[in-house]
Design a protein around this motif. Sequence first.
Motif, PDB file in Angstrom:
ATOM      1  N   TYR A  25     -77.463  45.878  10.040  1.00 25.04           N
ATOM      2  CA  TYR A  25     -76.996  45.341  11.315  1.00 25.04           C
ATOM      3  C   TYR A  25     -76.154  44.082  11.161  1.00 25.04           C
ATOM      4  CZ  TYR A  25     -79.486  48.853  13.932  1.00 25.04           C
ATOM      5  OH  TYR A  25     -79.889  50.055  14.463  1.00 25.04           O
ATOM      6  N   SER A  26     -76.174  43.470   9.983  1.00 25.59           N
ATOM      7  CA  SER A  26     -75.342  42.287   9.749  1.00 25.59           C
ATOM      8  C   SER A  26     -73.859  42.613   9.886  1.00 25.59           C
ATOM      9  CB  SER A  26     -75.594  41.723   8.356  1.00 25.59           C
ATOM     10  OG  SER A  26     -76.877  41.194   8.254  1.00 25.59           O
ATOM     11  N   GLN A  27     -73.466  43.800   9.458  1.00 29.70           N
ATOM     12  CA  GLN A  27     -72.054  44.160   9.532  1.00 29.70           C
ATOM     13  C   GLN A  27     -71.529  44.117  10.966  1.00 29.70           C
ATOM     14  OE1 GLN A  27     -71.160  48.335   8.592  1.00 29.70           O
ATOM     15  NE2 GLN A  27     -73.342  48.795   8.922  1.00 29.70           N
ATOM     16  N   PHE A  28     -72.323  44.529  11.914  1.00 32.77           N
ATOM     17  CA  PHE A  28     -71.880  44.542  13.304  1.00 32.77           C
ATOM     18  C   PHE A  28     -71.790  43.131  13.876  1.00 32.77           C
ATOM     19  CE2 PHE A  28     -74.166  48.576  12.574  1.00 32.77           C
ATOM     20  CZ  PHE A  28     -73.062  49.419  12.637  1.00 32.77           C
ATOM     21  N   LYS A  29     -72.740  42.293  13.487  1.00 32.57           N
ATOM     22  CA  LYS A  29     -72.727  40.908  13.959  1.00 32.57           C
ATOM     23  C   LYS A  29     -71.591  40.125  13.320  1.00 32.57           C
ATOM     24  CE  LYS A  29     -77.691  40.938  14.727  1.00 32.57           C
ATOM     25  NZ  LYS A  29     -78.490  41.756  13.826  1.00 32.57           N
ATOM     26  N   LEU A  30     -71.380  40.309  12.024  1.00 29.51           N
ATOM     27  CA  LEU A  30     -70.328  39.577  11.320  1.00 29.51           C
ATOM     28  C   LEU A  30     -68.930  40.024  11.729  1.00 29.51           C
ATOM     29  CD1 LEU A  30     -71.916  39.426   7.761  1.00 29.51           C
ATOM     30  CD2 LEU A  30     -71.572  37.515   9.338  1.00 29.51           C
ATOM     31  N   ASN A  31     -68.756  41.309  11.992  1.00 28.49           N
ATOM     32  CA  ASN A  31     -67.440  41.835  12.376  1.00 28.49           C
ATOM     33  C   ASN A  31     -67.152  41.678  13.860  1.00 28.49           C
ATOM     34  OD1 ASN A  31     -66.802  42.621   9.766  1.00 28.49           O
ATOM     35  ND2 ASN A  31     -67.746  44.623  10.015  1.00 28.49           N
ATOM     36  N   GLY A  32     -68.124  41.184  14.613  1.00 31.04           N
ATOM     37  CA  GLY A  32     -67.915  41.013  16.047  1.00 31.04           C
ATOM     38  C   GLY A  32     -67.768  42.330  16.779  1.00 31.04           C
ATOM     39  N   ALA A  33     -68.559  43.310  16.400  1.00 29.49           N
ATOM     40  CA  ALA A  33     -68.518  44.614  17.072  1.00 29.49           C
ATOM     41  C   ALA A  33     -68.801  44.439  18.560  1.00 29.49           C
ATOM     42  CB  ALA A  33     -69.534  45.559  16.444  1.00 29.49           C
ATOM     43  N   GLU A  34     -68.099  45.207  19.357  1.00 33.54           N
ATOM     44  CA  GLU A  34     -68.226  45.089  20.808  1.00 33.54           C
ATOM     45  C   GLU A  34     -69.670  45.253  21.276  1.00 33.54           C
ATOM     46  OE1 GLU A  34     -66.782  47.407  24.841  1.00 33.54           O
ATOM     47  OE2 GLU A  34     -65.533  47.544  23.053  1.00 33.54           O
ATOM     48  N   GLY A  35     -70.393  46.203  20.702  1.00 30.98           N
ATOM     49  CA  GLY A  35     -71.781  46.415  21.100  1.00 30.98           C
ATOM     50  C   GLY A  35     -72.653  45.219  20.792  1.00 30.98           C
ATOM     51  N   SER A  36     -72.366  44.561  19.692  1.00 31.29           N
ATOM     52  CA  SER A  36     -73.132  43.370  19.319  1.00 31.29           C
ATOM     53  C   SER A  36     -72.838  42.217  20.271  1.00 31.29           C
ATOM     54  CB  SER A  36     -72.789  42.977  17.878  1.00 31.29           C
ATOM     55  OG  SER A  36     -73.507  41.852  17.487  1.00 31.29           O
ATOM     56  N   ILE A  37     -71.568  42.049  20.605  1.00 32.80           N
ATOM     57  CA  ILE A  37     -71.187  40.939  21.483  1.00 32.80           C
ATOM     58  C   ILE A  37     -71.560  41.238  22.929  1.00 32.80           C
ATOM     59  CG2 ILE A  37     -69.248  39.629  22.421  1.00 32.80           C
ATOM     60  CD1 ILE A  37     -67.894  39.944  19.666  1.00 32.80           C
ATOM     61  N   GLU A  38     -71.014  42.319  23.464  1.00 36.39           N
ATOM     62  CA  GLU A  38     -71.206  42.640  24.883  1.00 36.39           C
ATOM     63  C   GLU A  38     -72.623  43.106  25.197  1.00 36.39           C
ATOM     64  OE1 GLU A  38     -68.914  42.054  27.210  1.00 36.39           O
ATOM     65  OE2 GLU A  38     -67.485  41.381  25.682  1.00 36.39           O
ATOM     66  N   GLY A  39     -73.252  43.788  24.252  1.00 35.30           N
ATOM     67  CA  GLY A  39     -74.576  44.352  24.510  1.00 35.30           C
ATOM     68  C   GLY A  39     -75.725  43.395  24.282  1.00 35.30           C
ATOM     69  N   VAL A  40     -75.541  42.401  23.393  1.00 33.30           N
ATOM     70  CA  VAL A  40     -76.664  41.548  23.034  1.00 33.30           C
ATOM     71  C   VAL A  40     -76.337  40.056  23.175  1.00 33.30           C
ATOM     72  CG1 VAL A  40     -78.263  40.888  21.188  1.00 33.30           C
ATOM     73  CG2 VAL A  40     -77.601  43.287  21.451  1.00 33.30           C
ATOM     74  N   PHE A  41     -75.370  39.575  22.406  1.00 30.31           N
ATOM     75  CA  PHE A  41     -75.226  38.131  22.268  1.00 30.31           C
ATOM     76  C   PHE A  41     -74.523  37.445  23.439  1.00 30.31           C
ATOM     77  CE2 PHE A  41     -76.299  39.460  18.013  1.00 30.31           C
ATOM     78  CZ  PHE A  41     -77.290  38.540  17.713  1.00 30.31           C
ATOM     79  N   LEU A  42     -73.551  38.077  24.071  1.00 35.63           N
ATOM     80  CA  LEU A  42     -72.939  37.454  25.253  1.00 35.63           C
ATOM     81  C   LEU A  42     -73.929  37.387  26.421  1.00 35.63           C
ATOM     82  CD1 LEU A  42     -70.460  36.038  26.271  1.00 35.63           C
ATOM     83  CD2 LEU A  42     -69.557  38.261  27.002  1.00 35.63           C
ATOM     84  N   PRO A  43     -74.689  38.450  26.701  1.00 38.94           N
ATOM     85  CA  PRO A  43     -75.721  38.304  27.735  1.00 38.94           C
ATOM     86  C   PRO A  43     -76.727  37.194  27.427  1.00 38.94           C
ATOM     87  CG  PRO A  43     -75.380  40.624  27.258  1.00 38.94           C
ATOM     88  CD  PRO A  43     -74.590  39.856  26.245  1.00 38.94           C
ATOM     89  N   LEU A  44     -77.092  37.043  26.151  1.00 41.79           N
ATOM     90  CA  LEU A  44     -78.009  35.959  25.780  1.00 41.79           C
ATOM     91  C   LEU A  44     -77.362  34.594  25.991  1.00 41.79           C
ATOM     92  CD1 LEU A  44     -79.716  37.216  22.505  1.00 41.79           C
ATOM     93  CD2 LEU A  44     -80.763  36.896  24.748  1.00 41.79           C
ATOM     94  N   ALA A  45     -76.110  34.463  25.549  1.00 41.97           N
ATOM     95  CA  ALA A  45     -75.402  33.188  25.709  1.00 41.97           C
ATOM     96  C   ALA A  45     -75.234  32.851  27.187  1.00 41.97           C
ATOM     97  CB  ALA A  45     -74.048  33.247  25.005  1.00 41.97           C
ATOM     98  N   ASN A  46     -74.928  33.843  28.001  1.00 45.12           N
ATOM     99  CA  ASN A  46     -74.821  33.621  29.454  1.00 45.12           C
ATOM    100  C   ASN A  46     -76.169  33.224  30.034  1.00 45.12           C
ATOM    101  OD1 ASN A  46     -72.064  34.143  29.705  1.00 45.12           O
ATOM    102  ND2 ASN A  46     -72.411  36.343  29.930  1.00 45.12           N
ATOM    103  N   TRP A  47     -77.219  33.862  29.563  1.00 41.70           N
ATOM    104  CA  TRP A  47     -78.577  33.622  30.059  1.00 41.70           C
ATOM    105  C   TRP A  47     -79.012  32.183  29.807  1.00 41.70           C
ATOM    106  CZ3 TRP A  47     -83.744  34.296  27.484  1.00 41.70           C
ATOM    107  CH2 TRP A  47     -84.791  34.444  28.407  1.00 41.70           C
ATOM    108  N   ILE A  48     -78.623  31.638  28.648  1.00 39.99           N
ATOM    109  CA  ILE A  48     -78.985  30.248  28.362  1.00 39.99           C
ATOM    110  C   ILE A  48     -77.956  29.261  28.906  1.00 39.99           C
ATOM    111  CG2 ILE A  48     -80.366  30.838  26.333  1.00 39.99           C
ATOM    112  CD1 ILE A  48     -78.031  29.857  24.586  1.00 39.99           C
ATOM    113  N   GLY A  49     -76.925  29.788  29.572  1.00 41.71           N
ATOM    114  CA  GLY A  49     -75.933  28.931  30.217  1.00 41.71           C
ATOM    115  C   GLY A  49     -74.869  28.383  29.284  1.00 41.71           C
ATOM    116  N   ALA A  50     -74.630  29.074  28.172  1.00 37.05           N
ATOM    117  CA  ALA A  50     -73.633  28.599  27.207  1.00 37.05           C
ATOM    118  C   ALA A  50     -72.813  29.768  26.659  1.00 37.05           C
ATOM    119  CB  ALA A  50     -74.320  27.850  26.083  1.00 37.05           C
TER     120      ALA A  50
END
Length: 144
Positions: A25-50
């Motif tokens: 799963y590191s490959q998806f996080k390191l390459n900025g795969a859309e599913g990694s960003i849009e599906g997991v980390f952007l919702p988390l970043a929005n949730w914490i207000g950053a």
Amino acid sequence: MSRSRLFWALSWLAAGWIAWEFFYYSQFKLNGAEGSIEGVFLPLANWIGAPALEPQLRWGVVLLEIVAAALVLNQPTRLLGGLMTVGLMGGAIFLHVLGPIGIDPYGDGAMLFKEALFTLAMGVFLVVAHRSDLPRLVPRGAAA
């Protein structure tokens, strides 16, 4: 098969699973795969207000996962890698259940969530199996 050989084999299988899971799963996080960003980390970043901190959040998590994977593959540091795995997967499961990600963010039958649960179980197994290594990892006099 003797008990010690069974323990050794199961320990390596658990460590192998954890390393494979984190490295894969590191490959998806390191390459900025859309599913990694849009599906997991952007919702988390929005949730914490950053939302602007999404890349740093993603890179920080992948760095910790790579370190944990390397630690579980090294017999003397397997306990430490198992502890990191428990922390990482515990946090991931918490955020899936109570955070903005949800249990099935990709509509695939919650495969990511199920893998997180199994990886957590493998981490717990390593911690329990290698608990006798704890005194070696903690410097003498640290508990005083």
